[in-house]
Scaffold this motif. Sequence first.
Motif, mmCIF file in Angstrom:
data_model
loop_
_atom_site.group_PDB
_atom_site.id
_atom_site.type_symbol
_atom_site.label_atom_id
_atom_site.label_comp_id
_atom_site.label_asym_id
_atom_site.label_seq_id
_atom_site.Cartn_x
_atom_site.Cartn_y
_atom_site.Cartn_z
ATOM 1 N N LEU A 1 -8.406 36.465 20.865
ATOM 2 C CA LEU A 1 -9.605 36.075 21.582
ATOM 3 C C LEU A 1 -9.757 34.563 21.653
ATOM 4 O O LEU A 1 -10.068 34.004 22.712
ATOM 5 N N ALA A 2 -9.532 33.888 20.539
ATOM 6 C CA ALA A 2 -9.673 32.422 20.527
ATOM 7 C C ALA A 2 -8.685 31.733 21.482
ATOM 8 O O ALA A 2 -9.064 30.829 22.233
ATOM 9 N N PRO A 3 -7.384 32.105 21.497
ATOM 10 C CA PRO A 3 -6.476 31.472 22.469
ATOM 11 C C PRO A 3 -6.880 31.694 23.927
ATOM 12 O O PRO A 3 -6.710 30.816 24.774
ATOM 13 N N MET A 4 -7.431 32.895 24.217
ATOM 14 C CA MET A 4 -7.876 33.161 25.586
ATOM 15 C C MET A 4 -9.002 32.215 25.989
ATOM 16 O O MET A 4 -9.023 31.708 27.114
ATOM 17 N N ARG A 5 -9.939 32.018 25.073
ATOM 18 C CA ARG A 5 -11.028 31.097 25.387
ATOM 19 C C ARG A 5 -10.530 29.660 25.466
ATOM 20 O O ARG A 5 -11.046 28.845 26.233
ATOM 21 N N ALA A 6 -9.517 29.343 24.654
ATOM 22 C CA ALA A 6 -8.999 27.968 24.638
ATOM 23 C C ALA A 6 -8.365 27.577 25.969
ATOM 24 O O ALA A 6 -8.405 26.408 26.369
ATOM 25 N N VAL A 7 -7.773 28.537 26.683
ATOM 26 C CA VAL A 7 -7.143 28.216 27.975
ATOM 27 C C VAL A 7 -8.136 28.251 29.126
ATOM 28 O O VAL A 7 -7.747 28.064 30.290
ATOM 29 N N GLY A 8 -9.450 28.516 28.802
ATOM 30 C CA GLY A 8 -10.477 28.427 29.835
ATOM 31 C C GLY A 8 -10.796 29.713 30.540
ATOM 32 O O GLY A 8 -11.427 29.681 31.610
ATOM 33 N N LEU A 9 -10.369 30.864 30.001
ATOM 34 C CA LEU A 9 -10.694 32.125 30.661
ATOM 35 C C LEU A 9 -12.191 32.400 30.556
ATOM 36 O O LEU A 9 -12.822 32.101 29.531
ATOM 37 N N PRO A 10 -12.818 32.986 31.572
ATOM 38 C CA PRO A 10 -14.281 33.246 31.564
ATOM 39 C C PRO A 10 -14.618 34.462 30.709
ATOM 40 O O PRO A 10 -14.997 35.519 31.222
ATOM 41 N N ILE A 11 -14.497 34.302 29.415
ATOM 42 C CA ILE A 11 -14.742 35.419 28.495
ATOM 43 C C ILE A 11 -16.132 35.259 27.913
ATOM 44 O O ILE A 11 -16.438 34.246 27.273
ATOM 45 N N PRO A 12 -17.028 36.237 28.097
ATOM 46 C CA PRO A 12 -18.370 36.150 27.479
ATOM 47 C C PRO A 12 -18.260 36.304 25.971
ATOM 48 O O PRO A 12 -17.240 36.755 25.443
ATOM 49 N N GLU A 13 -19.357 35.930 25.311
ATOM 50 C CA GLU A 13 -19.371 36.024 23.837
ATOM 51 C C GLU A 13 -19.273 37.473 23.426
ATOM 52 O O GLU A 13 -19.826 38.370 24.067
ATOM 53 N N ALA A 14 -18.572 37.726 22.318
ATOM 54 C CA ALA A 14 -18.298 39.095 21.877
ATOM 55 C C ALA A 14 -19.581 39.816 21.512
ATOM 56 O O ALA A 14 -20.515 39.233 20.999
ATOM 57 N N SER A 15 -19.610 41.106 21.735
ATOM 58 C CA SER A 15 -20.746 41.947 21.335
ATOM 59 C C SER A 15 -20.256 43.010 20.384
ATOM 60 O O SER A 15 -19.074 43.284 20.276
ATOM 61 N N ASN A 16 -21.174 43.608 19.673
ATOM 62 C CA ASN A 16 -20.818 44.609 18.665
ATOM 63 C C ASN A 16 -20.837 46.015 19.250
ATOM 64 O O ASN A 16 -21.538 46.319 20.182
#
Length: 408
Positions: free
Chosen positions: A39-54
């Motif tokens: 998850l962290a690498p995906m966000r690092a490359v700028g992908l539009p990933i919303p904050e994780a939910s439970n």
Amino acid sequence: MTYWIRLGAICFGLLIVSLIGWAVFLPASHPMLERAGLLAPMRAVGLPIPEASNGAGGGGPPFGRGGEIQVVAQEVANADADSRLVAIGTARPLRGVTLTSEVAGTLENVAVSSGDWVEAGSLIAELTVEAQQLALARAELALRDAQARVDRVAQLRDSGSATQVQIDEAELALNRATLDLRDAEFELRRRQITAPISGWIGLIALEPGNQVTTSTELARLDDRSKLLIDFDVPERFVGLVGVGDALQANPLSRPGEMLQGQVRATDARVDQGNRSLRIQGEIENEDDRLRPGMAFRVSVELPGEPLPLVDPLAIQWDRDGAFVWALDDESKAQRVRVEIVQRRDDAVLVRADLQAGRIVVIEGVQNLRPGAEVSPREIVPAPQGEIVEDATIQASGSAEQSETSPDI
């Protein structure tokens, strides 16, 4: 060979696209991707990933008016954490003595039988006393002779025929004879074994004619109208258990029997060897059904700590531990970390920054994220959980016993 390389590249590309789509369009997958370290690498490359939910589940969240997420919520209640201190102890009589002789000699008579009830001062047994009776008779004779001499000297003194020295010698002889008589009577009494307290006689193993010494045990005498139970507790309970506190005692040989008692005394210091404090409990034994030496399971109610009470459905988990979704003053969802202290029938006591009356989400948690606007479609009553039987603290006992929540 080129075919297989091209096929592998296509499969790898499809896998990457699937993972990206999973992360972007399915927030419920974020905990799994985070555990896999993706998850962290995906966000690092700028992908539009919303904050994780439970929670699990897919699809878009259900919304109410103005985009608010519809949930079922509940008010937080406060309750005291009920806990019991449980330990294994051994009973002993309220008072108990070992009957022995003060002097060595031959046992002449046993005046009681095994199991008899005797009053304090009653004769239990006596040794042969012929020599002491002779000494007593000689002392009585010497006393009478000394008294007669004093009387004669007194008559001579009246006539002026006795000197002061004769008078003093006669009175000294009388005092000495009196002391010899008292000594003879004392030696005679020492051959009689009497009950120092009222109680029940144990088994008597000796018979008349047996030789006894000062270390020979004739019998035990116990006052078991009450039983004292000694048990040890860890030092962290110092100050939590005090004199007069109620306790329950269950004989290990009678699992269904529960006796009421109280704490009689606590030791003056903690044992430095095992870091435990000795506690003494007291229970009634008026019907004389219990015996010293029996093992008891003792439980003492401890003062409860006021804690938030929530529904078990409100407890969620992530890699950092347990939390609940709570609503702030603007009806926005916030994660609040909790520590589970005690489970009850339909509720959980937690240690957390939750005040009574605050709203927590119990249904619809899979659609929440921090800061999301929430519109409760139903607010159920606050839980009223009853304590379960395993909410105990094992203080001491056999190796099978272990400490359970709550931890004080």
